[in-house]
Write a protein that holds these residues in place. Sequence first.
Motif, PDB file in Angstrom:
ATOM      1  N   GLY A  44       2.060   2.750   3.739  1.00 30.87           N
ATOM      2  CA  GLY A  44       1.480   1.971   4.830  1.00 30.87           C
ATOM      3  C   GLY A  44       0.038   2.351   5.110  1.00 30.87           C
ATOM      4  O   GLY A  44      -0.472   3.396   4.653  1.00 30.87           O
ATOM      5  N   GLY A  45      -0.621   1.464   5.851  1.00 29.35           N
ATOM      6  CA  GLY A  45      -2.060   1.568   6.049  1.00 29.35           C
ATOM      7  C   GLY A  45      -2.527   2.777   6.842  1.00 29.35           C
ATOM      8  O   GLY A  45      -3.587   3.336   6.556  1.00 29.35           O
ATOM      9  N   VAL A  46      -1.737   3.188   7.857  1.00 28.60           N
ATOM     10  CA  VAL A  46      -2.199   4.287   8.715  1.00 28.60           C
ATOM     11  C   VAL A  46      -2.318   5.570   7.891  1.00 28.60           C
ATOM     12  O   VAL A  46      -3.329   6.286   7.932  1.00 28.60           O
ATOM     13  N   GLU A 200      -8.940   7.289  -5.158  1.00 31.46           N
ATOM     14  CA  GLU A 200      -8.270   6.876  -6.409  1.00 31.46           C
ATOM     15  C   GLU A 200      -7.906   5.398  -6.362  1.00 31.46           C
ATOM     16  O   GLU A 200      -7.866   4.726  -7.374  1.00 31.46           O
ATOM     17  N   LYS A 201      -7.610   4.917  -5.178  1.00 28.33           N
ATOM     18  CA  LYS A 201      -7.210   3.516  -5.011  1.00 28.33           C
ATOM     19  C   LYS A 201      -8.364   2.563  -5.289  1.00 28.33           C
ATOM     20  O   LYS A 201      -8.146   1.412  -5.659  1.00 28.33           O
ATOM     21  N   ASN A 202      -9.579   3.035  -5.089  1.00 31.22           N
ATOM     22  CA  ASN A 202     -10.706   2.101  -5.118  1.00 31.22           C
ATOM     23  C   ASN A 202     -11.836   2.427  -6.092  1.00 31.22           C
ATOM     24  O   ASN A 202     -12.749   1.614  -6.253  1.00 31.22           O
ATOM     25  N   SER A 230       2.307  -4.742  -1.234  1.00 31.88           N
ATOM     26  CA  SER A 230       2.749  -4.587   0.161  1.00 31.88           C
ATOM     27  C   SER A 230       4.036  -3.807   0.247  1.00 31.88           C
ATOM     28  O   SER A 230       4.845  -3.871  -0.675  1.00 31.88           O
ATOM     29  N   ARG A 231       4.222  -3.157   1.389  1.00 30.71           N
ATOM     30  CA  ARG A 231       5.574  -2.698   1.700  1.00 30.71           C
ATOM     31  C   ARG A 231       6.470  -3.938   1.718  1.00 30.71           C
ATOM     32  O   ARG A 231       5.994  -5.041   1.976  1.00 30.71           O
ATOM     33  N   PHE A 232       7.788  -3.736   1.469  1.00 29.74           N
ATOM     34  CA  PHE A 232       8.692  -4.892   1.527  1.00 29.74           C
ATOM     35  C   PHE A 232       9.066  -5.120   2.993  1.00 29.74           C
ATOM     36  O   PHE A 232       9.961  -4.484   3.532  1.00 29.74           O
ATOM     37  N   PHE A 235       7.063  -9.516   7.571  1.00 30.66           N
ATOM     38  CA  PHE A 235       5.748 -10.011   8.017  1.00 30.66           C
ATOM     39  C   PHE A 235       4.783 -10.208   6.835  1.00 30.66           C
ATOM     40  O   PHE A 235       3.785 -10.897   6.966  1.00 30.66           O
ATOM     41  N   LYS A 236       5.081  -9.578   5.711  1.00 31.89           N
ATOM     42  CA  LYS A 236       4.202  -9.735   4.525  1.00 31.89           C
ATOM     43  C   LYS A 236       4.615 -10.972   3.723  1.00 31.89           C
ATOM     44  O   LYS A 236       4.004 -11.292   2.708  1.00 31.89           O
ATOM     45  N   ASP A 237       5.706 -11.610   4.121  1.00 34.27           N
ATOM     46  CA  ASP A 237       6.199 -12.863   3.530  1.00 34.27           C
ATOM     47  C   ASP A 237       6.351 -12.825   2.004  1.00 34.27           C
ATOM     48  O   ASP A 237       5.872 -13.741   1.305  1.00 34.27           O
ATOM     49  N   ALA A 260       4.052  -5.689  -5.929  1.00 32.33           N
ATOM     50  CA  ALA A 260       4.090  -4.233  -6.047  1.00 32.33           C
ATOM     51  C   ALA A 260       4.181  -3.629  -4.663  1.00 32.33           C
ATOM     52  O   ALA A 260       3.440  -4.020  -3.755  1.00 32.33           O
ATOM     53  N   GLY A 261       5.090  -2.700  -4.507  1.00 36.41           N
ATOM     54  CA  GLY A 261       5.212  -2.086  -3.185  1.00 36.41           C
ATOM     55  C   GLY A 261       6.146  -0.914  -3.222  1.00 36.41           C
ATOM     56  O   GLY A 261       6.931  -0.751  -4.152  1.00 36.41           O
ATOM     57  N   GLY A 262       6.038  -0.105  -2.211  1.00 33.08           N
ATOM     58  CA  GLY A 262       6.977   1.004  -2.085  1.00 33.08           C
ATOM     59  C   GLY A 262       7.417   1.036  -0.640  1.00 33.08           C
ATOM     60  O   GLY A 262       7.105   0.124   0.129  1.00 33.08           O
ATOM     61  N   GLY A 263       8.096   2.086  -0.295  1.00 35.49           N
ATOM     62  CA  GLY A 263       8.537   2.189   1.093  1.00 35.49           C
ATOM     63  C   GLY A 263       7.601   3.071   1.895  1.00 35.49           C
ATOM     64  O   GLY A 263       6.657   3.639   1.356  1.00 35.49           O
ATOM     65  N   ILE A 299      -2.451   3.322 -10.126  1.00 37.08           N
ATOM     66  CA  ILE A 299      -1.708   2.166 -10.657  1.00 37.08           C
ATOM     67  C   ILE A 299      -2.027   0.926  -9.822  1.00 37.08           C
ATOM     68  O   ILE A 299      -2.298  -0.153 -10.364  1.00 37.08           O
ATOM     69  N   ILE A 300      -2.031   1.091  -8.512  1.00 37.55           N
ATOM     70  CA  ILE A 300      -2.353  -0.060  -7.650  1.00 37.55           C
ATOM     71  C   ILE A 300      -3.789  -0.509  -7.898  1.00 37.55           C
ATOM     72  O   ILE A 300      -4.079  -1.712  -7.981  1.00 37.55           O
ATOM     73  N   ASN A 301      -4.670   0.454  -8.041  1.00 33.56           N
ATOM     74  CA  ASN A 301      -6.063   0.140  -8.366  1.00 33.56           C
ATOM     75  C   ASN A 301      -6.121  -0.743  -9.627  1.00 33.56           C
ATOM     76  O   ASN A 301      -6.751  -1.814  -9.635  1.00 33.56           O
ATOM     77  N   GLY A 320      -4.691  -5.303   7.214  1.00 35.22           N
ATOM     78  CA  GLY A 320      -4.446  -5.656   5.805  1.00 35.22           C
ATOM     79  C   GLY A 320      -5.442  -4.946   4.907  1.00 35.22           C
ATOM     80  O   GLY A 320      -6.368  -5.552   4.369  1.00 35.22           O
ATOM     81  N   LEU A 321      -5.227  -3.619   4.743  1.00 35.58           N
ATOM     82  CA  LEU A 321      -6.121  -2.857   3.854  1.00 35.58           C
ATOM     83  C   LEU A 321      -6.104  -3.435   2.445  1.00 35.58           C
ATOM     84  O   LEU A 321      -7.098  -3.367   1.717  1.00 35.58           O
ATOM     85  N   THR A 322      -4.957  -3.992   2.046  1.00 35.52           N
ATOM     86  CA  THR A 322      -4.850  -4.529   0.686  1.00 35.52           C
ATOM     87  C   THR A 322      -5.861  -5.645   0.449  1.00 35.52           C
ATOM     88  O   THR A 322      -6.300  -5.849  -0.683  1.00 35.52           O
ATOM     89  N   ALA A 324      -8.942  -5.772   1.866  1.00 33.46           N
ATOM     90  CA  ALA A 324     -10.233  -5.094   1.645  1.00 33.46           C
ATOM     91  C   ALA A 324     -10.269  -4.469   0.249  1.00 33.46           C
ATOM     92  O   ALA A 324     -11.295  -4.522  -0.444  1.00 33.46           O
ATOM     93  N   GLU A 325      -9.140  -3.899  -0.155  1.00 38.90           N
ATOM     94  CA  GLU A 325      -9.089  -3.272  -1.484  1.00 38.90           C
ATOM     95  C   GLU A 325      -9.356  -4.301  -2.588  1.00 38.90           C
ATOM     96  O   GLU A 325     -10.080  -4.036  -3.545  1.00 38.90           O
ATOM     97  N   ALA A 326      -8.753  -5.476  -2.431  1.00 41.41           N
ATOM     98  CA  ALA A 326      -8.939  -6.523  -3.454  1.00 41.41           C
ATOM     99  C   ALA A 326     -10.369  -7.071  -3.420  1.00 41.41           C
ATOM    100  O   ALA A 326     -10.998  -7.262  -4.469  1.00 41.41           O
TER     101      ALA A 326
HETATM  102  N1  UDP Z   1       0.275   0.688  -0.576  1.00 41.64           N
HETATM  103  C1  UDP Z   1       0.570   1.637  -1.516  1.00 41.64           C
HETATM  104  N2  UDP Z   1       1.732   1.534  -2.201  1.00 41.64           N
HETATM  105  C2  UDP Z   1       2.593   0.527  -1.967  1.00 41.64           C
HETATM  106  C3  UDP Z   1       2.294  -0.450  -1.000  1.00 41.64           C
HETATM  107  C4  UDP Z   1       1.109  -0.326  -0.304  1.00 41.64           C
HETATM  108  O1  UDP Z   1      -0.208   2.569  -1.767  1.00 41.64           O
HETATM  109  O2  UDP Z   1       3.620   0.492  -2.632  1.00 41.64           O
HETATM  110  C5  UDP Z   1      -0.976   0.838   0.151  1.00 41.64           C
HETATM  111  C6  UDP Z   1      -1.916  -0.326   0.015  1.00 41.64           C
HETATM  112  O3  UDP Z   1      -2.689  -0.207  -1.171  1.00 41.64           O
HETATM  113  C7  UDP Z   1      -2.722  -0.192   1.297  1.00 41.64           C
HETATM  114  C8  UDP Z   1      -1.694   0.325   2.295  1.00 41.64           C
HETATM  115  O4  UDP Z   1      -0.670   0.939   1.523  1.00 41.64           O
HETATM  116  O5  UDP Z   1      -3.722   0.799   1.137  1.00 41.64           O
HETATM  117  C9  UDP Z   1      -1.082  -0.794   3.114  1.00 41.64           C
HETATM  118  O6  UDP Z   1      -1.937  -1.082   4.159  1.00 41.64           O
HETATM  119  P1  UDP Z   1      -1.963  -2.510   4.844  1.00 41.64           P
HETATM  120  O7  UDP Z   1      -2.921  -2.425   5.969  1.00 41.64           O
HETATM  121  O8  UDP Z   1      -2.228  -3.555   3.823  1.00 41.64           O
HETATM  122  O9  UDP Z   1      -0.468  -2.750   5.351  1.00 41.64           O
HETATM  123  P2  UDP Z   1       0.558  -1.911   6.267  1.00 41.64           P
HETATM  124  O10 UDP Z   1       1.549  -1.337   5.300  1.00 41.64           O
HETATM  125  O11 UDP Z   1      -0.198  -0.870   7.001  1.00 41.64           O
HETATM  126  O12 UDP Z   1       1.199  -2.929   7.151  1.00 41.64           O
END
Ligand code: UDP
Length: 417
Positions: A44-46, A200-202, A230-232, A235-237, A260-263, A299-301, A320-322, A324-326
């Motif tokens: 998650g973003g925080v 590493e992400k960017n 995104s996390r699953f 709200f991320k639809d 792609a996502g994790g918890g 990998i996400i990068n 939505g950090l994702t 900005a990352e994109a």
């Molecule tokens: N992210 C990650 N691995 C995942 C899913 C998300 O590293 O499997 C990262 C993603 O690259 C971003 C952050 O987690 O940096 C998600 O932040 P965002 O503000 O988009 O969403 P949030 O999860 O905080 O609602």
Amino acid sequence: MLRQDILNQYRALLGPEKIDRLCQMAATIKNVKIVHVNSTKDGGGVAEILSQMVPLMKILDLNVQWHIIQGETGFFQCTKMFHNLLQGENSSLPSPSSLQIYEQTNKKNAATLKKVLQEADIVFIHDIQPLSLLSHFPNRKGKWIWRCHIDLSTPSEYIWQYLKKYIDLYDASIFSMKEFSQKLPHPIYIIPPSIDPLSEKNIELDSYEIKNILTKLQIDNNRPYLLQVSRFDRFKDPLGVIETYRLAKTKHPELQLILAGGGASDDPEGDKVLKEVEKSSEGDLDIHIIVLPSNSHRIINALQRGANIVLQKSLKEGFGLTVAEALWKSKPVIGGNAGGIRLQVIDGQTGFLVTTPQEAADRIEDFFQNPQLGQECGRRGKELVKEKFLITRQLQDYLVVMTDMLLSTGQKNRASM
Ligand code: UDP
């Protein structure tokens, strides 16, 4: 890497003035004890922001610590309900016993963190999980700031009133957008989040590494793909993303979709949503659902850099950090017309804002028909992120808030003696 080397890398990227200014501002609060508290180390973003922000603060010689509160499943179920209700979901309210778990968990964490929080000059409490910690420090020494990361534009009134009694105790609040701010009895700051261009992400990756990573994930390098990271979370639809892909694929049978996502350890709903997503994509080998461990930044990068179009079709979004990352990777983005995505996806300029899967599929078609449009959006997107959404800007904003807070009690002078 040495402190000066890292600062020089930021200087090279952003110009020396901004970084020199940061160093000067940080030097004025050098001995101030700063503590960040949130509820997960990764996911998650925080956590993403803090894992970059805290080291950068240390590089600037700030006296900063980061602590994570601990809780059982019942606690995170309750805080996820808060999260959903505050972001406008019309779901059931936490039971009185659930609220009791919330309060008791914060009480326990207050006891564990007693010394560090009692002695801190500035405490940043991130989001709602650790919010009620402050009620256990009636004689606190420092200034406490509530940093809200979620979309509060249409909160459940009941839950907002329940939490507001804790928020009212704070010395200031920070929201990501002015549309989220609420009437509170203390100063309010509007500070959007940010990404770190040197993480590493960017960081830049060469095309060989990108190709290698995609091949390992069994993605066909020779065909285009859409990506949502995104996390699953509903709200991320993610189901809307699959529908979008299916509509786009009728015109482009070669298209692939990567989800792609994790918890996150503070999000107990992820597994349930992941199962729904897997069910919905059954039988389509061009949909890649990639569940990643939390430290998969490179990998996400690579996934982001390899994508043709990045989707972030959220229905609600704090920032939505994702996105900005994109954009930082010069990708055209199709984003849900929600919350903080609107700060980043300037419709028709850096991407497109959409509501329905059909709209998203139509905009995908626009990018396919006009590749130059995608390149232009990507170019403008990167500029926008450079100007507004990098970590150095966010840290400067935090330094302003901290300085304001300390000056409001004259504590700055005491702390730096
Ligand atoms: N992210 C990650 N691995 C995942 C899913 C998300 O590293 O499997 C990262 C993603 O690259 C971003 C952050 O987690 O940096 C998600 O932040 P965002 O503000 O988009 O969403 P949030 O999860 O905080 O609602």
